[in-house]
Design a protein around this motif. Sequence first.
Motif, short mmCIF file in Angstrom:
data_model
loop_
_atom_site.label_atom_id
_atom_site.label_comp_id
_atom_site.label_asym_id
_atom_site.label_seq_id
_atom_site.Cartn_x
_atom_site.Cartn_y
_atom_site.Cartn_z
N SER A 190 44.81 36.99 28.56
CA SER A 190 45.18 38.28 28.46
C SER A 190 45.98 38.62 29.57
CB SER A 190 43.95 39.16 28.31
OG SER A 190 43.25 39.15 29.32
N LEU A 191 46.72 40.07 29.50
CA LEU A 191 47.33 40.62 30.66
C LEU A 191 46.53 41.80 31.05
CD1 LEU A 191 50.82 40.43 28.98
CD2 LEU A 191 49.88 38.89 30.74
N ALA A 192 46.62 42.01 32.44
CA ALA A 192 46.07 42.97 33.03
C ALA A 192 47.14 44.35 33.26
CB ALA A 192 45.53 42.82 34.50
N ASP A 223 48.03 48.14 35.45
CA ASP A 223 48.04 49.14 36.62
C ASP A 223 48.31 50.47 35.99
OD1 ASP A 223 50.29 49.07 37.19
OD2 ASP A 223 50.27 48.01 39.32
N ALA A 224 48.20 51.44 36.99
CA ALA A 224 48.47 52.83 36.50
C ALA A 224 50.07 52.86 36.10
CB ALA A 224 48.45 53.86 37.75
N ARG A 225 50.70 52.01 36.47
CA ARG A 225 52.33 51.98 36.30
C ARG A 225 52.93 51.06 35.24
NH1 ARG A 225 55.51 51.82 41.58
NH2 ARG A 225 53.68 50.75 42.42
N GLY A 226 51.98 49.96 35.08
CA GLY A 226 52.74 49.21 33.78
C GLY A 226 51.75 47.89 33.72
N LEU A 227 52.46 47.07 32.92
CA LEU A 227 51.52 45.70 32.71
C LEU A 227 51.84 44.54 33.70
CD1 LEU A 227 52.15 44.84 28.81
CD2 LEU A 227 50.60 46.42 29.85
N LEU A 228 51.04 43.83 34.10
CA LEU A 228 50.97 42.78 35.09
C LEU A 228 51.35 41.43 34.34
CD1 LEU A 228 48.44 44.22 37.21
CD2 LEU A 228 50.97 44.73 37.52
N LEU A 229 52.58 40.95 34.61
CA LEU A 229 53.07 39.82 33.72
C LEU A 229 53.39 38.57 34.81
CD1 LEU A 229 53.71 39.08 30.80
CD2 LEU A 229 56.08 39.64 31.21
N PRO A 230 52.67 37.65 34.92
CA PRO A 230 52.86 36.55 35.48
C PRO A 230 54.42 35.86 35.34
CG PRO A 230 50.89 36.35 34.52
CD PRO A 230 51.36 37.43 33.89
N CYS A 231 55.12 35.55 35.95
CA CYS A 231 56.48 34.88 35.86
C CYS A 231 55.96 33.39 35.39
CB CYS A 231 57.51 34.65 37.00
SG CYS A 231 58.71 33.85 36.99
N PRO A 232 56.68 32.91 34.13
CA PRO A 232 56.18 31.58 33.81
C PRO A 232 56.86 30.44 34.78
CG PRO A 232 58.02 32.60 32.31
CD PRO A 232 57.45 33.71 33.33
N VAL A 291 56.12 40.17 25.96
CA VAL A 291 54.85 40.50 26.13
C VAL A 291 54.07 39.86 24.71
CG1 VAL A 291 52.74 42.05 26.28
CG2 VAL A 291 54.66 42.39 27.56
N ALA A 292 53.40 38.63 24.83
CA ALA A 292 52.99 37.99 23.73
C ALA A 292 51.39 37.50 23.65
CB ALA A 292 53.53 36.65 23.60
N LEU A 293 50.80 38.49 24.72
CA LEU A 293 49.39 38.07 24.95
C LEU A 293 48.66 39.53 24.86
CD1 LEU A 293 49.22 35.97 28.04
CD2 LEU A 293 48.70 35.41 25.88
N PRO A 294 47.34 39.58 24.26
CA PRO A 294 46.71 40.97 24.34
C PRO A 294 46.52 41.34 25.87
CG PRO A 294 45.57 39.42 23.08
CD PRO A 294 46.58 38.69 23.75
N VAL A 295 46.31 42.86 25.93
CA VAL A 295 46.70 43.43 27.21
C VAL A 295 45.19 43.94 27.43
CG1 VAL A 295 47.44 45.59 28.52
CG2 VAL A 295 48.94 44.08 26.97
#
Length: 152
Positions: A4-6, A8-17, A46-50
Motif C-alpha cells: 500500500s501507499l502512504a 501526507d497532507a500534500r499528496g501520495l508518497l510513491l517510491p521510485c521503482p 498509482v496501482a496500489l491501495p492508499v
Amino acid sequence: MSSSLATDARGLLLPCPACGTVNRIAYARLDGEGRCGSCGTGLPRVALPVEISGPADFAALLSQSPLPVVIDFWAPWCGPCQMMAPEFAKAAAQAAGQAVFVKVNTDAQPEIAGQFRIQGIPAFALLRQGRLVAQTSGFQPAARLLDWMRSA
Ligand SMILES: [Zn+2]
C-alpha cells in the motif's frame, strides 16, 4: 515492494521503482505522469491501495483528486475485510490511472466512518470531484467492484 501507499497532507508518497526515493505526488496531479525527483525515471501510475493516515489527508485527497476515489472501509478484526483486501488491491491495479483506491481503517479513523454513516464492513464509497456518488457493502470480487464503480 510495499502493498500500500502512504499519504501526507500534500499528496501520495510513491517510491521510485528505479532508485527507491519516495516521491510526493500532489493530490491534484494524480492523473499526471510524474518523474522521480532524484533519478528522473518515469513514475508508474498509482496501482496500489492508499492507506489514509488521518482526516486532513483524507479531506485533501477527496477535494483535490481529479480521479474518482473508491474507499474501502475495513477493520483488522473483520474476516470478510481480510478476504476483501487482495480483491481491492487487484481492482486498484486493474484501474490504475482511472481511479484512486483508498483504505480507511474504521477503528483508527472513526470520524471518517461516521461521516459516511458506515454500519457494516467491508463497505465501499465512490466519490467524484469530492462528491459521494454511490455506496455499497459486503465482500465482492475485484471484477464486481470495478463493474459497480464504472456503472455508478
Ligand atoms: Zn528514482
